[in-house]
Design an enzyme around this catalytic site. Structure first.
Site, PDB file in Angstrom:
ATOM      1  N   CYS A  18       0.845  -1.189   0.000  1.00 20.18           N
ATOM      2  CA  CYS A  18       0.000   0.000   0.000  1.00 20.18           C
ATOM      3  C   CYS A  18       0.882   1.241   0.000  1.00 20.18           C
ATOM      4  O   CYS A  18       1.371   1.677   1.029  1.00 20.18           O
ATOM      5  CB  CYS A  18      -0.914   0.015   1.227  1.00 20.18           C
ATOM      6  SG  CYS A  18      -2.078   1.371   1.162  1.00 20.18           S
ATOM      7  N   VAL A  40      -4.977   0.837  -2.263  1.00 19.45           N
ATOM      8  CA  VAL A  40      -5.059  -0.611  -2.122  1.00 19.45           C
ATOM      9  C   VAL A  40      -5.478  -0.996  -0.702  1.00 19.45           C
ATOM     10  O   VAL A  40      -6.140  -2.001  -0.484  1.00 19.45           O
ATOM     11  CB  VAL A  40      -3.737  -1.294  -2.554  1.00 19.45           C
ATOM     12  CG1 VAL A  40      -2.638  -1.026  -1.578  1.00 19.45           C
ATOM     13  CG2 VAL A  40      -3.928  -2.776  -2.761  1.00 19.45           C
ATOM     14  N   CYS A  41      -5.144  -0.152   0.273  1.00 23.50           N
ATOM     15  CA  CYS A  41      -5.529  -0.480   1.650  1.00 23.50           C
ATOM     16  C   CYS A  41      -7.042  -0.362   1.847  1.00 23.50           C
ATOM     17  O   CYS A  41      -7.651  -1.159   2.553  1.00 23.50           O
ATOM     18  CB  CYS A  41      -4.801   0.420   2.631  1.00 23.50           C
ATOM     19  SG  CYS A  41      -4.114   1.876   1.873  1.00 23.50           S
ATOM     20  N   THR A  42      -7.645   0.610   1.180  1.00 21.23           N
ATOM     21  CA  THR A  42      -9.103   0.743   1.247  1.00 21.23           C
ATOM     22  C   THR A  42      -9.762  -0.482   0.632  1.00 21.23           C
ATOM     23  O   THR A  42     -10.696  -1.064   1.191  1.00 21.23           O
ATOM     24  CB  THR A  42      -9.561   1.997   0.471  1.00 21.23           C
ATOM     25  OG1 THR A  42      -8.824   3.102   0.933  1.00 21.23           O
ATOM     26  CG2 THR A  42     -11.040   2.229   0.652  1.00 21.23           C
TER      27      THR A  42
END
Ligand SMILES: [Zn+2]
Lengths: 181, 404
Positions: free
Chosen positions: A110, B188-190
Protein backbone atom coordinates in the site's frame (compact mmCIF):
# COMPACT_ATOMS: atom_id res chain seq x y z
CA UNK A 1 -3.51 18.17 -49.31
CA UNK A 2 -1.83 21.46 -50.27
CA UNK A 3 -1.39 22.33 -46.61
CA UNK A 4 0.50 19.12 -46.03
CA UNK A 5 2.72 19.75 -49.02
CA UNK A 6 3.58 23.19 -47.65
CA UNK A 7 4.47 21.78 -44.28
CA UNK A 8 6.51 19.01 -45.82
CA UNK A 9 8.52 21.41 -47.94
CA UNK A 10 9.25 23.54 -44.89
CA UNK A 11 10.45 20.56 -42.98
CA UNK A 12 12.71 19.31 -45.73
CA UNK A 13 14.34 22.68 -46.01
CA UNK A 14 14.99 22.62 -42.31
CA UNK A 15 16.71 19.30 -42.24
CA UNK A 16 17.83 16.34 -44.23
CA UNK A 17 17.07 13.49 -41.95
CA UNK A 18 18.60 10.04 -41.72
CA UNK A 19 16.09 7.24 -41.40
CA UNK A 20 16.06 3.94 -39.66
CA UNK A 21 13.93 0.86 -40.22
CA UNK A 22 11.08 0.57 -37.75
CA UNK A 23 12.02 -2.98 -36.81
CA UNK A 24 15.11 -1.74 -34.99
CA UNK A 25 13.50 1.26 -33.33
CA UNK A 26 13.55 1.29 -29.56
CA UNK A 27 10.18 1.60 -27.83
CA UNK A 28 9.58 4.86 -26.01
CA UNK A 29 8.88 3.07 -22.72
CA UNK A 30 12.35 1.50 -22.91
CA UNK A 31 14.04 4.83 -23.50
CA UNK A 32 12.31 6.33 -20.51
CA UNK A 33 13.19 3.29 -18.42
CA UNK A 34 16.85 3.52 -19.42
CA UNK A 35 16.83 7.14 -18.29
CA UNK A 36 15.11 6.31 -15.03
CA UNK A 37 17.46 3.45 -14.22
CA UNK A 38 20.66 5.31 -14.96
CA UNK A 39 19.44 8.29 -12.98
CA UNK A 40 18.79 6.29 -9.82
CA UNK A 41 20.36 7.94 -6.83
CA UNK A 42 19.91 5.58 -3.92
CA UNK A 43 21.42 5.18 -0.47
CA UNK A 44 23.86 2.26 -0.06
CA UNK A 45 21.21 0.30 1.85
CA UNK A 46 19.36 -0.26 -1.43
CA UNK A 47 20.70 -2.60 -4.10
CA UNK A 48 19.45 -3.56 -7.54
CA UNK A 49 19.81 -6.88 -9.30
CA UNK A 50 18.96 -7.66 -12.89
CA UNK A 51 18.48 -11.42 -13.07
CA UNK A 52 17.76 -11.58 -16.80
CA UNK A 53 20.58 -10.57 -19.07
CA UNK A 54 19.40 -7.91 -21.50
CA UNK A 55 16.09 -7.25 -19.75
CA UNK A 56 15.89 -4.02 -17.79
CA UNK A 57 12.10 -4.17 -17.44
CA UNK A 58 12.16 -6.74 -14.66
CA UNK A 59 14.49 -6.55 -11.70
CA UNK A 60 14.88 -7.08 -7.98
CA UNK A 61 15.44 -4.43 -5.31
CA UNK A 62 16.96 -5.38 -1.99
CA UNK A 63 16.52 -2.94 0.88
CA UNK A 64 18.44 -3.38 4.09
CA UNK A 65 17.23 -0.69 6.49
CA UNK A 66 19.91 0.75 8.77
CA UNK A 67 17.42 1.95 11.34
CA UNK A 68 13.82 1.63 12.45
CA UNK A 69 11.73 -1.43 13.28
CA UNK A 70 13.07 -3.34 10.31
CA UNK A 71 16.76 -2.65 10.93
CA UNK A 72 19.10 -5.24 9.36
CA UNK A 73 16.37 -7.17 7.61
CA UNK A 74 16.96 -7.90 3.93
CA UNK A 75 13.78 -7.11 2.05
CA UNK A 76 13.43 -8.17 -1.55
CA UNK A 77 10.97 -6.63 -3.99
CA UNK A 78 10.27 -7.48 -7.61
CA UNK A 79 9.80 -4.59 -10.01
CA UNK A 80 8.14 -4.97 -13.40
CA UNK A 81 7.71 -2.23 -15.98
CA UNK A 82 5.26 -2.62 -18.89
CA UNK A 83 5.35 -1.19 -22.40
CA UNK A 84 2.91 1.40 -21.19
CA UNK A 85 5.42 2.97 -18.80
CA UNK A 86 5.36 5.76 -17.64
CA UNK A 87 1.60 5.96 -18.16
CA UNK A 88 1.32 2.92 -15.94
CA UNK A 89 3.27 2.81 -12.70
CA UNK A 90 5.88 0.10 -12.19
CA UNK A 91 4.45 -3.04 -10.60
CA UNK A 92 6.16 -3.78 -7.31
CA UNK A 93 5.67 -6.73 -5.00
CA UNK A 94 7.39 -7.88 -1.86
CA UNK A 95 8.92 -11.29 -2.51
CA UNK A 96 8.90 -12.43 1.10
CA UNK A 97 6.11 -12.92 3.55
CA UNK A 98 6.72 -10.14 6.04
CA UNK A 99 5.00 -8.62 9.07
CA UNK A 100 4.23 -5.07 8.00
CA UNK A 101 1.03 -3.04 8.41
CA UNK A 102 1.15 -1.76 4.82
CA UNK A 103 2.20 -4.97 3.08
CA UNK A 104 -0.10 -7.98 2.94
CA UNK A 105 0.83 -11.65 3.09
CA UNK A 106 0.83 -11.94 -0.71
CA UNK A 107 3.34 -9.11 -1.02
CA UNK A 108 0.91 -6.40 -2.17
CA UNK A 109 2.06 -2.99 -1.06
CA UNK A 110 0.00 0.00 0.00
CA UNK A 111 1.93 2.97 -1.30
CA UNK A 112 -0.01 5.85 -2.85
CA UNK A 113 2.53 6.69 -5.58
CA UNK A 114 2.37 3.10 -6.80
CA UNK A 115 -1.31 3.48 -7.57
CA UNK A 116 -3.68 6.35 -7.16
CA UNK A 117 -1.05 9.08 -6.96
CA UNK A 118 1.21 7.75 -9.70
CA UNK A 119 1.91 10.22 -12.46
CA UNK A 120 4.28 10.08 -15.43
CA UNK A 121 6.31 12.92 -13.94
CA UNK A 122 7.33 10.63 -11.09
CA UNK A 123 10.15 8.22 -11.75
CA UNK A 124 11.61 4.95 -10.51
CA UNK A 125 13.74 6.76 -7.98
CA UNK A 126 10.74 8.33 -6.25
CA UNK A 127 9.00 4.97 -6.08
CA UNK A 128 12.00 3.19 -4.56
CA UNK A 129 12.53 5.98 -2.07
CA UNK A 130 8.86 5.67 -1.14
CA UNK A 131 9.32 1.97 -0.61
CA UNK A 132 12.32 2.58 1.60
CA UNK A 133 10.31 5.08 3.60
CA UNK A 134 7.60 2.50 4.14
CA UNK A 135 10.15 0.21 5.79
CA UNK A 136 11.52 3.02 7.95
CA UNK A 137 8.13 4.39 8.93
CA UNK A 138 5.35 1.80 8.78
CA UNK A 139 2.00 3.45 9.42
CA UNK A 140 -1.24 2.14 10.81
CA UNK A 141 -3.46 4.45 8.74
CA UNK A 142 -3.39 2.43 5.53
CA UNK A 143 -3.54 -1.12 6.76
CA UNK A 144 -3.09 -4.10 4.48
CA UNK A 145 -2.15 -6.37 7.35
CA UNK A 146 -4.83 -5.36 9.83
CA UNK A 147 -3.43 -7.23 12.80
CA UNK A 148 -0.02 -5.66 12.41
CA UNK A 149 -1.61 -2.23 12.03
CA UNK A 150 -3.66 -2.71 15.17
CA UNK A 151 -0.64 -3.67 17.20
CA UNK A 152 1.37 -0.75 15.84
CA UNK A 153 -1.28 1.78 16.80
CA UNK A 154 -1.89 0.34 20.27
CA UNK A 155 1.42 -0.97 21.52
CA UNK A 156 4.64 0.14 19.84
CA UNK A 157 6.84 -2.09 21.99
CA UNK A 158 4.83 -5.19 21.19
CA UNK A 159 4.94 -4.22 17.51
CA UNK A 160 8.73 -3.91 17.66
CA UNK A 161 9.12 -7.32 19.24
CA UNK A 162 6.64 -8.87 16.79
CA UNK A 163 8.65 -7.45 13.90
CA UNK A 164 11.86 -8.86 15.40
CA UNK A 165 10.50 -12.35 15.82
CA UNK A 166 8.84 -12.33 12.40
CA UNK A 167 12.13 -11.32 10.77
CA UNK A 168 13.91 -14.29 12.33
CA UNK A 169 11.36 -16.52 10.64
CA UNK A 170 8.57 -17.47 12.97
CA UNK A 171 4.97 -17.17 14.02
CA UNK A 172 3.18 -13.95 14.94
CA UNK A 173 -0.56 -14.23 15.61
CA UNK A 174 -0.74 -17.73 14.10
CA UNK A 175 0.85 -16.62 10.86
CA UNK A 176 4.26 -17.85 9.77
CA UNK A 177 6.65 -15.21 8.41
CA UNK A 178 9.78 -15.66 6.30
CA UNK A 179 13.29 -15.46 7.65
CA UNK A 180 14.79 -12.25 6.31
CA UNK A 181 17.83 -11.47 8.42
CA UNK B 1 -20.23 20.77 -54.93
CA UNK B 2 -21.41 24.20 -54.07
CA UNK B 3 -19.45 24.46 -50.87
CA UNK B 4 -16.16 24.02 -52.69
CA UNK B 5 -17.04 26.18 -55.69
CA UNK B 6 -16.19 29.56 -54.18
CA UNK B 7 -12.90 30.43 -52.59
CA UNK B 8 -13.51 31.26 -48.96
CA UNK B 9 -12.06 34.45 -47.44
CA UNK B 10 -9.70 32.46 -45.20
CA UNK B 11 -8.38 30.11 -47.86
CA UNK B 12 -4.64 29.73 -47.33
CA UNK B 13 -3.80 28.59 -50.83
CA UNK B 14 -5.99 30.86 -52.92
CA UNK B 15 -3.51 30.96 -55.86
CA UNK B 16 -3.42 27.21 -56.24
CA UNK B 17 -6.97 26.42 -55.19
CA UNK B 18 -8.97 24.44 -57.74
CA UNK B 19 -12.53 23.57 -56.84
CA UNK B 20 -12.86 20.75 -59.37
CA UNK B 21 -9.65 19.17 -58.13
CA UNK B 22 -10.93 19.41 -54.57
CA UNK B 23 -14.14 17.60 -55.42
CA UNK B 24 -12.18 14.92 -57.19
CA UNK B 25 -9.70 14.58 -54.33
CA UNK B 26 -12.58 13.99 -51.98
CA UNK B 27 -13.82 10.99 -53.89
CA UNK B 28 -10.36 9.65 -54.75
CA UNK B 29 -8.64 9.95 -51.34
CA UNK B 30 -8.38 6.76 -49.36
CA UNK B 31 -8.82 7.36 -45.65
CA UNK B 32 -8.67 5.04 -42.66
CA UNK B 33 -10.98 5.21 -39.68
CA UNK B 34 -9.65 3.52 -36.55
CA UNK B 35 -12.40 2.42 -34.22
CA UNK B 36 -16.00 1.65 -35.12
CA UNK B 37 -17.48 2.37 -31.70
CA UNK B 38 -19.29 5.46 -30.46
CA UNK B 39 -17.01 7.90 -32.27
CA UNK B 40 -16.36 5.57 -35.17
CA UNK B 41 -20.05 5.23 -36.11
CA UNK B 42 -20.38 9.01 -36.22
CA UNK B 43 -17.17 9.43 -38.17
CA UNK B 44 -18.12 6.85 -40.81
CA UNK B 45 -21.53 8.42 -41.26
CA UNK B 46 -20.09 11.94 -41.53
CA UNK B 47 -17.32 11.01 -43.94
CA UNK B 48 -19.61 9.19 -46.30
CA UNK B 49 -22.16 12.00 -46.26
CA UNK B 50 -19.47 14.66 -46.93
CA UNK B 51 -18.34 12.93 -50.09
CA UNK B 52 -15.53 10.61 -49.13
CA UNK B 53 -15.78 7.48 -51.26
CA UNK B 54 -12.88 5.25 -50.25
CA UNK B 55 -12.85 4.38 -46.60
CA UNK B 56 -11.24 1.61 -44.59
CA UNK B 57 -12.37 0.93 -41.04
CA UNK B 58 -10.52 -1.17 -38.49
CA UNK B 59 -11.83 -2.41 -35.15
CA UNK B 60 -11.08 -5.55 -33.15
CA UNK B 61 -14.31 -5.47 -31.12
CA UNK B 62 -17.62 -7.21 -31.54
CA UNK B 63 -20.98 -5.58 -30.87
CA UNK B 64 -22.30 -5.75 -27.34
CA UNK B 65 -25.91 -5.11 -26.45
CA UNK B 66 -24.86 -2.13 -24.32
CA UNK B 67 -23.46 -0.39 -27.44
CA UNK B 68 -26.84 -0.05 -29.11
CA UNK B 69 -27.91 3.17 -27.37
CA UNK B 70 -25.31 5.31 -29.13
CA UNK B 71 -23.57 3.20 -31.77
CA UNK B 72 -26.42 3.78 -34.13
CA UNK B 73 -25.17 1.71 -37.04
CA UNK B 74 -25.87 -1.45 -35.06
CA UNK B 75 -29.13 -3.31 -34.44
CA UNK B 76 -30.13 -6.01 -32.01
CA UNK B 77 -29.58 -8.73 -34.62
CA UNK B 78 -25.92 -7.59 -34.95
CA UNK B 79 -24.95 -8.35 -31.36
CA UNK B 80 -21.84 -10.53 -31.35
CA UNK B 81 -20.76 -9.56 -34.88
CA UNK B 82 -17.72 -7.49 -35.86
CA UNK B 83 -18.25 -3.75 -35.39
CA UNK B 84 -16.13 -2.88 -38.40
CA UNK B 85 -17.99 -5.27 -40.69
CA UNK B 86 -21.51 -4.32 -39.63
CA UNK B 87 -20.75 -0.59 -39.67
CA UNK B 88 -19.20 -0.79 -43.13
CA UNK B 89 -22.17 -2.67 -44.56
CA UNK B 90 -24.71 -0.33 -42.99
CA UNK B 91 -23.09 2.87 -44.27
CA UNK B 92 -22.55 1.40 -47.73
CA UNK B 93 -26.23 0.50 -47.93
CA UNK B 94 -27.32 4.04 -47.06
CA UNK B 95 -24.93 6.13 -49.17
CA UNK B 96 -24.39 5.79 -52.87
CA UNK B 97 -21.01 5.01 -54.33
CA UNK B 98 -19.19 4.72 -51.04
CA UNK B 99 -16.84 1.80 -50.62
CA UNK B 100 -15.97 0.84 -47.05
CA UNK B 101 -13.46 -1.91 -46.42
CA UNK B 102 -13.78 -3.36 -42.91
CA UNK B 103 -10.86 -4.90 -41.01
CA UNK B 104 -11.82 -7.05 -38.05
CA UNK B 105 -8.52 -7.09 -36.19
CA UNK B 106 -6.17 -5.13 -33.94
CA UNK B 107 -4.33 -2.18 -35.45
CA UNK B 108 -1.11 -3.81 -34.30
CA UNK B 109 -1.81 -6.85 -36.51
CA UNK B 110 -1.43 -4.82 -39.69
CA UNK B 111 2.03 -4.37 -41.18
CA UNK B 112 3.57 -0.94 -41.66
CA UNK B 113 2.91 -1.20 -45.40
CA UNK B 114 -0.83 -1.36 -44.80
CA UNK B 115 -0.87 2.14 -43.37
CA UNK B 116 1.11 3.62 -46.25
CA UNK B 117 -1.90 3.48 -48.61
CA UNK B 118 -3.88 6.15 -46.75
CA UNK B 119 -3.73 9.90 -47.19
CA UNK B 120 -5.20 10.51 -43.77
CA UNK B 121 -6.10 8.53 -40.66
CA UNK B 122 -8.98 9.44 -38.39
CA UNK B 123 -8.88 7.95 -34.98
CA UNK B 124 -11.86 7.45 -32.67
CA UNK B 125 -10.45 5.21 -29.98
CA UNK B 126 -10.89 4.83 -26.27
CA UNK B 127 -7.49 3.30 -25.69
CA UNK B 128 -4.36 5.25 -24.81
CA UNK B 129 -2.20 2.30 -25.77
CA UNK B 130 -3.65 1.99 -29.27
CA UNK B 131 -3.28 5.73 -29.81
CA UNK B 132 0.34 5.64 -28.72
CA UNK B 133 0.91 2.79 -31.11
CA UNK B 134 -0.60 4.42 -34.18
CA UNK B 135 1.09 7.72 -33.32
CA UNK B 136 4.51 6.07 -33.06
CA UNK B 137 3.85 4.13 -36.26
CA UNK B 138 3.01 7.27 -38.20
CA UNK B 139 6.06 9.10 -36.83
CA UNK B 140 8.13 6.15 -38.03
CA UNK B 141 6.61 6.46 -41.49
CA UNK B 142 7.32 10.19 -41.42
CA UNK B 143 10.96 9.18 -41.02
CA UNK B 144 10.64 7.58 -44.46
CA UNK B 145 9.13 10.83 -45.77
CA UNK B 146 5.62 9.40 -45.84
CA UNK B 147 3.61 11.89 -43.84
CA UNK B 148 0.09 10.73 -43.06
CA UNK B 149 -1.86 13.23 -40.98
CA UNK B 150 -3.57 11.79 -37.92
CA UNK B 151 -6.84 13.34 -36.84
CA UNK B 152 -7.53 12.14 -33.35
CA UNK B 153 -10.79 12.43 -31.50
CA UNK B 154 -11.48 11.35 -27.97
CA UNK B 155 -14.37 11.64 -25.55
CA UNK B 156 -14.86 11.00 -21.88
CA UNK B 157 -18.35 11.55 -20.62
CA UNK B 158 -19.21 15.20 -21.27
CA UNK B 159 -15.66 16.11 -22.26
CA UNK B 160 -13.82 15.59 -25.49
CA UNK B 161 -11.03 16.76 -27.72
CA UNK B 162 -9.96 16.68 -31.30
CA UNK B 163 -6.53 17.35 -32.66
CA UNK B 164 -4.55 17.28 -35.86
CA UNK B 165 -1.15 15.65 -35.89
CA UNK B 166 1.22 16.01 -38.81
CA UNK B 167 3.70 13.36 -37.71
CA UNK B 168 7.21 14.72 -37.14
CA UNK B 169 6.03 18.23 -38.06
CA UNK B 170 3.90 19.36 -35.14
CA UNK B 171 3.44 17.99 -31.64
CA UNK B 172 2.52 14.32 -31.53
CA UNK B 173 0.37 12.28 -29.16
CA UNK B 174 3.37 11.28 -27.09
CA UNK B 175 4.48 14.93 -26.71
CA UNK B 176 1.34 15.62 -24.68
CA UNK B 177 0.99 12.33 -22.87
CA UNK B 178 0.71 14.08 -19.52
CA UNK B 179 -2.64 15.55 -20.63
CA UNK B 180 -4.20 12.09 -20.52
CA UNK B 181 -6.53 11.57 -17.58
CA UNK B 182 -5.10 8.76 -15.50
CA UNK B 183 -7.11 5.61 -14.82
CA UNK B 184 -9.22 5.91 -11.69
CA UNK B 185 -7.59 3.89 -8.94
CA UNK B 186 -8.39 3.37 -5.32
CA UNK B 187 -5.90 3.06 -2.45
CA UNK B 188 -5.06 -0.61 -2.12
CA UNK B 189 -5.53 -0.48 1.65
CA UNK B 190 -9.10 0.74 1.25
CA UNK B 191 -9.79 -2.03 -1.20
CA UNK B 192 -8.25 -4.61 1.08
CA UNK B 193 -9.58 -3.61 4.47
CA UNK B 194 -12.16 -0.83 4.52
CA UNK B 195 -14.28 -0.90 1.35
CA UNK B 196 -17.05 1.70 1.25
CA UNK B 197 -18.09 1.72 -2.39
CA UNK B 198 -19.21 -1.06 -4.72
CA UNK B 199 -16.17 -0.15 -6.87
CA UNK B 200 -13.88 -1.01 -3.96
CA UNK B 201 -15.37 -4.53 -3.81
CA UNK B 202 -14.93 -5.04 -7.54
CA UNK B 203 -11.33 -3.83 -7.42
CA UNK B 204 -10.72 -6.20 -4.53
CA UNK B 205 -12.01 -9.13 -6.58
CA UNK B 206 -10.05 -7.96 -9.60
CA UNK B 207 -6.71 -7.07 -8.09
CA UNK B 208 -6.39 -9.18 -4.97
CA UNK B 209 -8.59 -12.25 -5.31
CA UNK B 210 -8.14 -12.98 -9.01
CA UNK B 211 -4.32 -13.25 -8.97
CA UNK B 212 -4.48 -15.19 -5.69
CA UNK B 213 -6.86 -17.84 -7.04
CA UNK B 214 -6.20 -17.96 -10.78
CA UNK B 215 -2.94 -18.40 -12.59
CA UNK B 216 -4.32 -17.07 -15.88
CA UNK B 217 -4.86 -13.45 -16.77
CA UNK B 218 -8.37 -12.07 -16.44
CA UNK B 219 -10.11 -11.76 -19.82
CA UNK B 220 -13.01 -9.31 -19.90
CA UNK B 221 -14.36 -10.96 -23.05
CA UNK B 222 -14.67 -14.36 -21.37
CA UNK B 223 -18.18 -14.70 -19.87
CA UNK B 224 -17.01 -17.22 -17.24
CA UNK B 225 -14.32 -14.82 -16.06
CA UNK B 226 -16.78 -11.94 -15.88
CA UNK B 227 -19.31 -14.06 -13.99
CA UNK B 228 -16.65 -15.07 -11.45
CA UNK B 229 -15.61 -11.46 -11.02
CA UNK B 230 -19.21 -10.37 -10.53
CA UNK B 231 -20.06 -13.12 -8.01
CA UNK B 232 -16.86 -12.57 -6.03
CA UNK B 233 -17.42 -8.81 -5.90
CA UNK B 234 -21.04 -9.31 -4.90
CA UNK B 235 -20.13 -11.64 -2.03
CA UNK B 236 -17.52 -9.18 -0.85
CA UNK B 237 -20.02 -6.32 -0.98
CA UNK B 238 -22.62 -8.30 0.96
CA UNK B 239 -20.18 -9.09 3.73
CA UNK B 240 -19.56 -5.35 4.14
CA UNK B 241 -23.22 -4.38 3.67
CA UNK B 242 -22.46 -2.48 0.51
CA UNK B 243 -25.08 -2.34 -2.21
CA UNK B 244 -24.79 -1.49 -5.86
CA UNK B 245 -22.55 -4.19 -7.32
CA UNK B 246 -24.04 -5.07 -10.70
CA UNK B 247 -22.66 -6.95 -13.64
CA UNK B 248 -22.37 -3.86 -15.78
CA UNK B 249 -20.62 -1.92 -13.01
CA UNK B 250 -18.24 -4.85 -12.59
CA UNK B 251 -17.38 -4.75 -16.27
CA UNK B 252 -17.14 -0.98 -16.16
CA UNK B 253 -14.64 -1.04 -13.32
CA UNK B 254 -12.43 -3.86 -14.57
CA UNK B 255 -12.34 -2.42 -18.09
CA UNK B 256 -12.12 1.14 -16.78
CA UNK B 257 -15.08 2.36 -18.80
CA UNK B 258 -16.26 5.93 -18.47
CA UNK B 259 -19.89 6.30 -19.54
CA UNK B 260 -20.10 7.55 -23.12
CA UNK B 261 -22.42 10.39 -24.01
CA UNK B 262 -23.84 10.23 -27.53
CA UNK B 263 -23.88 13.99 -28.05
CA UNK B 264 -20.24 14.38 -27.04
CA UNK B 265 -19.35 11.72 -29.59
CA UNK B 266 -21.34 13.55 -32.25
CA UNK B 267 -19.62 16.89 -31.59
CA UNK B 268 -16.11 15.47 -31.54
CA UNK B 269 -16.71 13.28 -34.59
CA UNK B 270 -18.05 16.33 -36.46
CA UNK B 271 -14.91 18.27 -35.64
CA UNK B 272 -12.67 15.39 -36.78
CA UNK B 273 -14.51 14.99 -40.06
CA UNK B 274 -14.41 18.73 -40.74
CA UNK B 275 -10.64 18.58 -40.39
CA UNK B 276 -10.42 15.63 -42.76
CA UNK B 277 -12.62 17.50 -45.24
CA UNK B 278 -10.46 20.63 -45.08
CA UNK B 279 -7.27 18.62 -45.33
CA UNK B 280 -8.33 16.92 -48.52
CA UNK B 281 -10.08 19.86 -50.22
CA UNK B 282 -7.82 22.77 -49.12
CA UNK B 283 -10.98 24.84 -48.75
CA UNK B 284 -10.19 26.39 -45.37
CA UNK B 285 -7.43 26.51 -42.73
CA UNK B 286 -7.18 23.50 -40.48
CA UNK B 287 -7.33 23.24 -36.73
CA UNK B 288 -3.96 24.21 -35.30
CA UNK B 289 -3.75 21.94 -33.54
CA UNK B 290 -5.87 21.03 -30.51
CA UNK B 291 -9.50 21.69 -29.63
CA UNK B 292 -10.84 20.79 -26.23
CA UNK B 293 -14.53 20.62 -25.61
CA UNK B 294 -16.19 20.59 -22.24
CA UNK B 295 -19.90 20.13 -21.86
CA UNK B 296 -20.22 19.30 -18.19
CA UNK B 297 -20.20 22.79 -16.72
CA UNK B 298 -22.20 24.71 -19.27
CA UNK B 299 -20.41 24.51 -22.60
CA UNK B 300 -16.93 25.54 -23.48
CA UNK B 301 -14.38 24.99 -26.18
CA UNK B 302 -10.84 26.18 -26.36
CA UNK B 303 -8.36 25.85 -29.20
CA UNK B 304 -4.63 26.05 -28.82
CA UNK B 305 -1.41 24.76 -30.26
CA UNK B 306 0.65 22.21 -28.40
CA UNK B 307 4.40 22.57 -28.35
CA UNK B 308 6.44 19.89 -30.02
CA UNK B 309 8.62 18.50 -27.27
CA UNK B 310 12.28 18.40 -28.20
CA UNK B 311 12.77 15.45 -25.86
CA UNK B 312 9.63 13.57 -26.93
CA UNK B 313 10.61 9.90 -27.01
CA UNK B 314 8.67 9.37 -30.24
CA UNK B 315 9.04 12.45 -32.42
CA UNK B 316 11.51 14.56 -30.48
CA UNK B 317 15.09 13.69 -31.00
CA UNK B 318 15.95 13.47 -34.61
CA UNK B 319 18.35 10.73 -35.42
CA UNK B 320 21.93 11.81 -35.04
CA UNK B 321 24.61 10.27 -37.18
CA UNK B 322 27.93 9.53 -35.50
CA UNK B 323 30.85 8.35 -37.59
CA UNK B 324 33.02 5.56 -36.26
CA UNK B 325 36.13 3.69 -37.36
CA UNK B 326 35.61 0.02 -38.15
CA UNK B 327 38.31 -1.05 -35.69
CA UNK B 328 36.94 0.88 -32.70
CA UNK B 329 35.79 -0.93 -29.61
CA UNK B 330 32.78 0.30 -27.66
CA UNK B 331 34.94 2.26 -25.25
CA UNK B 332 36.50 4.26 -28.05
CA UNK B 333 33.06 4.98 -29.45
CA UNK B 334 31.85 6.24 -26.07
CA UNK B 335 34.88 8.52 -25.88
CA UNK B 336 33.94 9.86 -29.29
CA UNK B 337 30.42 10.64 -28.07
CA UNK B 338 31.75 12.42 -25.01
CA UNK B 339 33.95 14.59 -27.16
CA UNK B 340 31.30 15.60 -29.66
CA UNK B 341 30.49 19.21 -28.91
CA UNK B 342 26.83 19.03 -29.80
CA UNK B 343 26.16 16.00 -27.58
CA UNK B 344 27.98 16.99 -24.41
CA UNK B 345 27.50 13.87 -22.36
CA UNK B 346 29.78 12.92 -19.53
CA UNK B 347 28.34 9.61 -18.40
CA UNK B 348 26.46 8.10 -21.31
CA UNK B 349 24.55 4.83 -21.19
CA UNK B 350 23.88 3.05 -24.47
CA UNK B 351 21.42 0.42 -25.60
CA UNK B 352 19.76 -0.90 -28.72
CA UNK B 353 16.43 -2.62 -29.15
CA UNK B 354 18.26 -5.92 -28.81
CA UNK B 355 20.70 -5.39 -25.94
CA UNK B 356 22.23 -3.20 -23.29
CA UNK B 357 25.55 -1.99 -24.64
CA UNK B 358 26.82 -0.09 -21.64
CA UNK B 359 25.14 1.33 -18.53
CA UNK B 360 27.17 3.78 -16.49
CA UNK B 361 24.94 3.18 -13.49
CA UNK B 362 23.61 1.57 -11.30
CA UNK B 363 26.60 -0.44 -10.14
CA UNK B 364 25.06 -3.84 -10.95
CA UNK B 365 24.34 -2.90 -14.56
CA UNK B 366 27.72 -1.23 -14.96
CA UNK B 367 29.43 -4.43 -13.88
CA UNK B 368 27.22 -6.53 -16.15
CA UNK B 369 27.88 -4.41 -19.22
CA UNK B 370 31.53 -3.50 -18.58
CA UNK B 371 32.77 -6.45 -20.61
CA UNK B 372 31.27 -4.92 -23.76
CA UNK B 373 33.65 -1.95 -23.54
CA UNK B 374 36.52 -3.97 -24.99
CA UNK B 375 34.40 -5.55 -27.70
CA UNK B 376 34.50 -4.41 -31.29
CA UNK B 377 31.76 -1.90 -31.96
CA UNK B 378 30.90 -3.41 -35.33
CA UNK B 379 30.32 -6.78 -33.66
CA UNK B 380 27.85 -5.21 -31.21
CA UNK B 381 25.84 -2.89 -33.43
CA UNK B 382 24.66 -2.99 -37.02
CA UNK B 383 22.44 -0.31 -38.53
CA UNK B 384 19.88 -0.34 -35.71
CA UNK B 385 19.45 2.82 -33.68
CA UNK B 386 21.38 3.30 -30.46
CA UNK B 387 19.72 5.07 -27.55
CA UNK B 388 22.07 7.24 -25.55
CA UNK B 389 21.05 8.76 -22.23
CA UNK B 390 22.92 10.64 -19.57
CA UNK B 391 21.76 11.16 -15.99
CA UNK B 392 22.74 14.82 -16.17
CA UNK B 393 20.69 15.59 -19.26
CA UNK B 394 16.91 15.66 -19.63
CA UNK B 395 17.06 14.36 -23.20
CA UNK B 396 17.78 11.05 -24.78
CA UNK B 397 19.52 10.73 -28.09
CA UNK B 398 18.83 8.42 -31.00
CA UNK B 399 22.11 7.69 -32.69
CA UNK B 400 22.91 5.90 -35.89
CA UNK B 401 26.45 4.67 -36.33
CA UNK B 402 28.06 4.97 -39.72
CA UNK B 403 31.33 3.13 -40.10
CA UNK B 404 34.12 4.72 -42.11
ZN1 LIG C 1 6.15 13.87 -29.92
Amino acid sequence: MLKLRQLQKQKQQEKQQETISSESKVQSSQIRLQKDITELDLPPSIKLQFPNEGDISNFIITIQPREGYYKNGKFRFSVGVTDNFPMEPPKIKCLQKIYHPNIDLEGNICLNILREDWSPVLNLNSVIIGLNFLLLEPNSNDPLNKQAANVLSKNKNLFASNVKSSMRGGYVDDEYYDHIM
Amino acid sequence: MELLGKIGPYNEVADEYDAAASVEALSESKVLVIGAGGLGCEILKNLSLTGFKKIHVIDMDTIDISNLNRQFLFRLKDVGKSKAEVAAKFVESRTQGVEIVPQFCKIQDKPLDYYKQFVCIICGLDSVEARRWINATLVTLAGEDIIIPLIDGGTEGFKGQSRVIFPSINSCYECTLDLVTPKITYPVCTIATTPRLPEHCIEWANEIEWPRIHSTKFDADNPDHVEWMYQTSLARAESFNITGVTKSLTLGVVKNIIPAIASTNAIIAASCCNEAFKLITNCNPMLDDYMMYSGDESIFTYTYKNIKKSDCPVCGNDLKVVKAEKWWNLKEFIEEIKHQKDIQMTNPSLSTKFQKLYFSSPESLRLATEKNLQMKLSDLVGDEEVIVTDPKLPISLRVRIVFN
